[in-house]
Design an enzyme around this catalytic site. Structure first.
Site, PDB file in Angstrom:
ATOM      1  N   ASP A 260      41.330  42.722  37.193  1.00 24.03           N
ATOM      2  CA  ASP A 260      42.382  42.698  38.216  1.00 24.03           C
ATOM      3  C   ASP A 260      43.373  41.564  37.961  1.00 24.03           C
ATOM      4  O   ASP A 260      43.065  40.600  37.261  1.00 24.03           O
ATOM      5  CB  ASP A 260      41.765  42.460  39.604  1.00 24.03           C
ATOM      6  CG  ASP A 260      40.984  43.668  40.091  1.00 24.03           C
ATOM      7  OD1 ASP A 260      40.851  44.640  39.324  1.00 24.03           O
ATOM      8  OD2 ASP A 260      40.495  43.618  41.250  1.00 24.03           O
ATOM      9  N   HIS A 403      38.708  39.253  36.285  1.00 25.86           N
ATOM     10  CA  HIS A 403      40.148  39.019  36.443  1.00 25.86           C
ATOM     11  C   HIS A 403      40.720  38.500  35.132  1.00 25.86           C
ATOM     12  O   HIS A 403      40.280  37.434  34.667  1.00 25.86           O
ATOM     13  CB  HIS A 403      40.391  38.007  37.577  1.00 25.86           C
ATOM     14  CG  HIS A 403      39.901  38.486  38.908  1.00 25.86           C
ATOM     15  ND1 HIS A 403      38.560  38.472  39.243  1.00 25.86           N
ATOM     16  CD2 HIS A 403      40.554  39.048  39.954  1.00 25.86           C
ATOM     17  CE1 HIS A 403      38.422  38.989  40.463  1.00 25.86           C
ATOM     18  NE2 HIS A 403      39.614  39.341  40.906  1.00 25.86           N
TER      19      HIS A 403
HETATM   20 ZN    ZN Z   1      43.377  40.871  43.028  1.00 20.18          ZN
END
Ligand code: ZN
Length: 453
Positions: A260, A403
């Site tokens: 992400d 991430h």
């Molecule tokens: Zn996020």
């Protein structure tokens, strides 16, 4: 030269002349017939004629025209089947237009595909105009050595049959009811559905109103790499079918890594490099605002088989927005990809903060993808902790959250990707994971994992 020889020679000449005239005559009649056809029926359009010689039936009457092209493969039983199908179409067409004043036409063209010299596929496409208008097709895959048509179970495993039904459903806009899916499987099993195979694709044809009542013919075109895992090794080899690029083996464990908040110039390329080394892929839920300046990275993701999903444009909490704000955020992110000319075959949403409510589910026109393993990489930014979290908890069918915005995540990913691959896990995209497990992703639904059933 004796009288006998001379006579024989004369007879020979006369015969040759007669044959020539005959051929010429037939040819002249054919040409004349062809010229009387409406413009659109005169030529065949499809170029893929790898196998067989073209045969044409051309008949022109006052208000009716027939121009049907089909291949002759020089195999008794195969040709009998093809010709029977062609004749059946012609007869049905003539029947339905009997005594009708308006102009009626039957046109057919075909594709034929060579499968390593031992097999062949044929698809004849028919177009009817008149009392009934419409297009239908008929297809076969043949075993040339045995002079017979191949059935679905000759080629695919039981699991393959189920997967063919799933992939067909995935391609149908309205989907299938449970009864229709069961019916589809039966049709495959009994070879009442039809099969066209080429190096690039598997085509499955369900004849009109066999799947659901009142329904047109259903034709599913499925890329070969989605089905090749369901063909046994020997068949694959015999028919000269090869995987083009990465394939997912449905029988081996798999996990979907997801990233992400990227892309990131320092982090994302390292993850892509690591994936490439093990022929894996991941899903990157990008932010539109960050994607804008990283066209090269997004392009690379797609080229290397990874998937791009939507994580909003500006990382807003979607549970605090009204409907138009939600849609604006999502559209703005897709728009960045559209402007880059990227095709996103399956649109997925990873809600920011993993936060969702009923309103978001009803508003967002995409499946909501969450996760089953959270490395919490953003919180601790510690390589070992991320690696350990995966090693201690991962199982077949997991979706792992990370991430691609921290150096530590790049390093952890390099280790995790190598380790997972060594453990026998395939690294697949979210779409591939659910596809392999026969789960249809639906809009507004929440998905966290796809464990084997
Ligand atoms: Zn996020």
């Amino acid at each position: 030269m004796t009288e006998r020889k001379r006579r024989r020679k004369r007879i020979g000449l006369i015969l040759a002349l007669a044959v020539l005239l005959g051929i010429g005559g037939v040819f002249a009649v054919k040409t004349l017939q062809l010229r009387r056809l409406p413009e659109w029926m005169r030529q065949t359009q499809l170029e893929n004629h790898q196998v067989g010689t073209m045969r044409r039936i051309v008949r022109v009457r006052k208000n009716q025209a027939i121009a049907v092209a089909y291949p002759h493969l020089d195999h008794t039983e195969i040709d009998r089947q093809i010709e029977a199908a062609v004749q059946a179409q012609i007869q049905a067409f003539e029947r339905e237009n009997q005594g009708i004043q308006q102009f009626s036409a039957l046109y057919a063209d075909y594709e034929s595909c060579d499968l390593n010299g031992v097999g062949a596929s044929v698809q004849i496409s028919f177009e009817r105009r008149g009392a009934v208008n419409g297009k239908t097709a008929q297809s076969w895959t043949f075993d040339l050595k045995k002079d017979r048509a191949l059935g679905f179970l000759d080629l695919f495993s039981e699991a393959g049959l189920k997967h063919l039904v799933f992939l067909t459903e995935q391609r149908m806009e309205a989907g299938m009811t449970e009864e229709a899916a069961a019916a589809a499987e039966q049709l495959l099993r009994q070879n009442r559905a039809q099969l066209y195979l080429s190096e690039e694709e598997v085509r499955v044809l369900f004849p009109p109103s066999t799947l659901q009542e009142q329904e047109d013919e259903v034709q599913a075109r499925i890329p070969m790499e989605k089905m090749i895992g369901y063909l046994d090794e020997q068949t694959r080899h015999q028919l000269g079918l090869q995987a083009q690029g990465r394939i997912v083996d449905p029988n081996r464990p798999m996990v979907a890594l997801t990233y992400d908040d990227g892309p990131n110039r320092q982090v994302t390329p390292r993850i892509l490099d690591a994936l490439k080394e093990v022929e894996g892929a991941a899903t990157f839920f990008v932010l539109g605002s960050r994607a804008v300046n990283h066209q090269d990275l997004l392009q690379r993701m797609v080229e290397e088989g990874s998937e791009i999903g939507n994580h909003t444009f500006g990382h807003v909490d979607l549970t605090r927005q009204n409907a138009s704000q939600i849609l604006d955020q999502l559209d703005a992110c897709w728009q960045v990809m559209e402007e880059m000319g990227l095709t996103i075959p399956q649109r997925l949403l990873r809600p920011t903060f993993g936060a969702y409510n009923d309103f978001l589910r009803a508003t967002a026109p995409y499946p909501l993808i969450l996760w089953s393993v959270d490395t919490r990489d953003w919180a601790h930014q510690n390589v070992d902790r991320s690696v350990r979290m995966v090693q201690q908890t991962v199982q077949d069918g997991d979706i792992i959250l990370m991430h691609d915005m921290y150096e530590q995540t790049a390093e952890a990913s390099e280790q995790i990707i190598r380790w997972l691959s060594d453990q026998g896990f395939q690294l697949v995209t979210v779409s591939e994971l659910f596809e392999a497990r026969g789960i249809l992703l639906k809009q507004g639904e929440i998905y966290r994992c796809a464990y084997p059933s």
